[in-house]
Enzyme design. Structure first.
Site, PDB file in Angstrom:
ATOM      1  CE  LYS A  25      -2.004  -1.047   3.926  1.00 56.32           C
ATOM      2  NZ  LYS A  25      -1.262  -2.300   4.230  1.00 56.32           N
ATOM      3  NE  ARG A 100      -4.627   0.237   9.412  1.00 59.49           N
ATOM      4  CZ  ARG A 100      -3.360  -0.029   9.136  1.00 59.49           C
ATOM      5  NH1 ARG A 100      -2.862  -1.202   9.339  1.00 59.49           N
ATOM      6  NH2 ARG A 100      -2.587   0.908   8.696  1.00 59.49           N
ATOM      7  NE  ARG A 138       7.805  -2.643   6.358  1.00 58.33           N
ATOM      8  CZ  ARG A 138       6.500  -2.493   6.438  1.00 58.33           C
ATOM      9  NH1 ARG A 138       5.852  -1.871   5.456  1.00 58.33           N
ATOM     10  NH2 ARG A 138       5.835  -2.968   7.465  1.00 58.33           N
ATOM     11  NE  ARG A 171       6.396  -0.539  10.294  1.00 60.20           N
ATOM     12  CZ  ARG A 171       5.284  -0.443   9.544  1.00 60.20           C
ATOM     13  NH1 ARG A 171       5.326   0.212   8.399  1.00 60.20           N
ATOM     14  NH2 ARG A 171       4.162  -0.993   9.941  1.00 60.20           N
ATOM     15  NE  ARG A 182       1.951  -4.653  11.119  1.00 64.96           N
ATOM     16  CZ  ARG A 182       3.012  -4.572  10.322  1.00 64.96           C
ATOM     17  NH1 ARG A 182       4.156  -5.121  10.686  1.00 64.96           N
ATOM     18  NH2 ARG A 182       2.936  -3.929   9.189  1.00 64.96           N
TER      19      ARG A 182
HETATM   20  P1  AP5 Z   1       4.900  -1.567   1.870  1.00 63.26           P
HETATM   21  O1  AP5 Z   1       4.613  -0.752   0.666  1.00 63.26           O
HETATM   22  O2  AP5 Z   1       5.592  -0.921   3.014  1.00 63.26           O
HETATM   23  O3  AP5 Z   1       3.551  -2.310   2.333  1.00 63.26           O
HETATM   24  P2  AP5 Z   1       2.313  -1.787   3.178  1.00 63.26           P
HETATM   25  O4  AP5 Z   1       1.104  -2.463   2.640  1.00 63.26           O
HETATM   26  O5  AP5 Z   1       2.309  -0.286   3.221  1.00 63.26           O
HETATM   27  O6  AP5 Z   1       2.677  -2.420   4.566  1.00 63.26           O
HETATM   28  P3  AP5 Z   1       2.670  -1.838   6.052  1.00 63.26           P
HETATM   29  O7  AP5 Z   1       3.262  -2.909   6.891  1.00 63.26           O
HETATM   30  O8  AP5 Z   1       3.294  -0.488   6.142  1.00 63.26           O
HETATM   31  O9  AP5 Z   1       1.164  -1.712   6.296  1.00 63.26           O
HETATM   32  P4  AP5 Z   1       0.471  -1.706   7.609  1.00 63.26           P
HETATM   33  O10 AP5 Z   1      -0.872  -1.375   7.131  1.00 63.26           O
HETATM   34  O11 AP5 Z   1       0.569  -2.898   8.459  1.00 63.26           O
HETATM   35  O12 AP5 Z   1       1.294  -0.614   8.465  1.00 63.26           O
HETATM   36  P5  AP5 Z   1       1.035   0.927   8.779  1.00 63.26           P
HETATM   37  O13 AP5 Z   1       2.335   1.601   8.758  1.00 63.26           O
HETATM   38  O14 AP5 Z   1      -0.082   1.478   7.957  1.00 63.26           O
HETATM   39  O15 AP5 Z   1       5.738  -2.843   1.386  1.00 63.26           O
HETATM   40  C1  AP5 Z   1       6.187  -3.815   2.322  1.00 63.26           C
HETATM   41  C2  AP5 Z   1       7.545  -4.379   1.860  1.00 63.26           C
HETATM   42  O16 AP5 Z   1       7.336  -5.084   0.632  1.00 63.26           O
HETATM   43  C3  AP5 Z   1       8.588  -3.298   1.559  1.00 63.26           C
HETATM   44  O17 AP5 Z   1       9.863  -3.791   1.905  1.00 63.26           O
HETATM   45  C4  AP5 Z   1       8.496  -3.102   0.043  1.00 63.26           C
HETATM   46  O18 AP5 Z   1       9.718  -2.670  -0.520  1.00 63.26           O
HETATM   47  C5  AP5 Z   1       8.113  -4.518  -0.428  1.00 63.26           C
HETATM   48  N1  AP5 Z   1       7.255  -4.495  -1.624  1.00 63.26           N
HETATM   49  C6  AP5 Z   1       6.251  -3.616  -1.911  1.00 63.26           C
HETATM   50  N2  AP5 Z   1       5.676  -3.912  -3.089  1.00 63.26           N
HETATM   51  C7  AP5 Z   1       6.324  -5.021  -3.568  1.00 63.26           C
HETATM   52  C8  AP5 Z   1       6.178  -5.810  -4.758  1.00 63.26           C
HETATM   53  N3  AP5 Z   1       5.251  -5.544  -5.703  1.00 63.26           N
HETATM   54  N4  AP5 Z   1       7.001  -6.864  -4.910  1.00 63.26           N
HETATM   55  C9  AP5 Z   1       7.946  -7.176  -3.978  1.00 63.26           C
HETATM   56  N5  AP5 Z   1       8.134  -6.453  -2.828  1.00 63.26           N
HETATM   57  C10 AP5 Z   1       7.327  -5.389  -2.626  1.00 63.26           C
HETATM   58  O19 AP5 Z   1       0.487   0.837  10.268  1.00 63.26           O
HETATM   59  C11 AP5 Z   1       1.325   0.450  11.332  1.00 63.26           C
HETATM   60  C12 AP5 Z   1       0.529   0.400  12.620  1.00 63.26           C
HETATM   61  O20 AP5 Z   1      -0.041   1.700  12.900  1.00 63.26           O
HETATM   62  C13 AP5 Z   1      -0.672  -0.539  12.627  1.00 63.26           C
HETATM   63  O21 AP5 Z   1      -0.310  -1.887  12.918  1.00 63.26           O
HETATM   64  C14 AP5 Z   1      -1.506   0.082  13.739  1.00 63.26           C
HETATM   65  O22 AP5 Z   1      -0.981  -0.210  14.997  1.00 63.26           O
HETATM   66  C15 AP5 Z   1      -1.317   1.573  13.503  1.00 63.26           C
HETATM   67  N6  AP5 Z   1      -2.333   2.103  12.577  1.00 63.26           N
HETATM   68  C16 AP5 Z   1      -2.099   2.666  11.358  1.00 63.26           C
HETATM   69  N7  AP5 Z   1      -3.263   3.028  10.797  1.00 63.26           N
HETATM   70  C17 AP5 Z   1      -4.236   2.659  11.647  1.00 63.26           C
HETATM   71  C18 AP5 Z   1      -5.656   2.741  11.612  1.00 63.26           C
HETATM   72  N8  AP5 Z   1      -6.324   3.262  10.560  1.00 63.26           N
HETATM   73  N9  AP5 Z   1      -6.361   2.266  12.671  1.00 63.26           N
HETATM   74  C19 AP5 Z   1      -5.724   1.755  13.759  1.00 63.26           C
HETATM   75  N10 AP5 Z   1      -4.378   1.637  13.860  1.00 63.26           N
HETATM   76  C20 AP5 Z   1      -3.650   2.092  12.808  1.00 63.26           C
END
Ligand code: AP5
Length: 227
Positions: A25, A100, A138, A171, A182
């Site tokens: 994402k 979410r 990552r 992270r 998660r």
């Molecule tokens: P990446 O692009 O970073 O993936 P992502 O889907 O953004 O993954 P996240 O882990 O950041 O999502 P998340 O939703 O768990 O975390 P967030 O920070 O929002 O890609 C991942 C890896 O894969 C990278 O190394 C990348 O290079 C690689 N990659 C990407 N595309 C690829 C491809 N096509 N092929 C191969 N490799 C690829 O949230 C973190 C925490 O914050 C949550 O757990 C929660 O505690 C809190 N939080 C955030 N938002 C909310 C909410 N709305 N409600 C409640 N808590 C929240």
């Protein structure tokens, strides 16, 4: 809550990214924001910034994030409502990581004038074993939030951000126990949003298990083909 309904023109530029942790994402939303000049609202990045700055929000959020749980809905709804009420979101925004939960989706409806029908929603799907591989490999720049992957997207110099030279970190919530929580939070609380948005928005299910550029090309094509 701010009413940020700014007319029909803005609607095609309201984009939501759904998908499990590690689906890509942030990778795709960041590129789309840069190419199309739309503000990206990445709630995970905002919360990590708040923690780094030691704000009241950061102190409340930290324990949830570190163990891999979701931060309480009302904190997120307040944070996002304030952000999309700002001037730079007048002509649209990309939501990466919000909503979410169903409660957050209802909050989004309230803050945007009552209906998500004008939203374009991309649900990025990736098999579970690939998610685990992506999350464990990552690495993150704590300064500019750029993400890398040890095998598939390494920096030019091992352990160093290409953009600003900061030392890359893993992270806390990419460690094994937090990843398990998660993923189960995603299954229980976020997955129901697929049906929610499918019924209400311009919804696209995207195969995210393909090279980054291929996925991005599909997103661009879909945005250009629709209203
Ligand atoms: P990446 O692009 O970073 O993936 P992502 O889907 O953004 O993954 P996240 O882990 O950041 O999502 P998340 O939703 O768990 O975390 P967030 O920070 O929002 O890609 C991942 C890896 O894969 C990278 O190394 C990348 O290079 C690689 N990659 C990407 N595309 C690829 C491809 N096509 N092929 C191969 N490799 C690829 O949230 C973190 C925490 O914050 C949550 O757990 C929660 O505690 C809190 N939080 C955030 N938002 C909310 C909410 N709305 N409600 C409640 N808590 C929240």
């Amino acid at each position: 809550m701010a009413d940020v309904e700014h007319g029909v023109a803005a609607l095609a530029r309201r984009i939501v990214f759904l998908g499990p942790p590690g689906a890509g994402k942030g990778t795709q939303a960041g590129r789309l924001a840069a190419v199309r000049g739309i503000v990206r609202i990445a709630t995970g990045d905002m919360l990590r910034d708040a923690i780094a700055q030691g704000t009241a929000l950061g102190k409340q959020a930290a324990p949830f994030i570190d163990r891999g749980g979701l931060v309480p809905d009302e904190l997120l709804i307040g944070m996002v409502g304030e952000r999309i009420g700002r001037e730079d979101c007048r002509d649209g925004f990309i939501l990466d990581g919000f909503p979410r939960t169903l409660r957050q989706a209802e909050g989004l409806e309230q803050m945007t004038g009552g209906t998500p029908s004008g939203f374009v929603v991309f649900d990025i799907e990736v098999p579970r074993d690939e998610l685990l591989r992506r999350l464990s490999g990552r690495r993150l720049c704590p300064t500019c939030q750029a993400t890398y992957h040890l095998q598939t997207n390494p920096p030019a110099t091992v352990g160093v951000c290409d953009r600003d030279g900061s030392a890359l970190v893993q992270r806390e919530d990419d460690k094994e126990t937090a990843v398990a929580l998660r993923l189960s939070e995603y299954d229980a609380r976020t997955k129901p949003l697929i049906e929610y948005f499918r019924a209400r928005s311009r919804f696209h299910s995207i195969d995210g298990y393909r090279p980054r550029d291929v996925v991005f090309g599909e997103l661009q094509g879909l945005l250009e083909s629709g209203p």
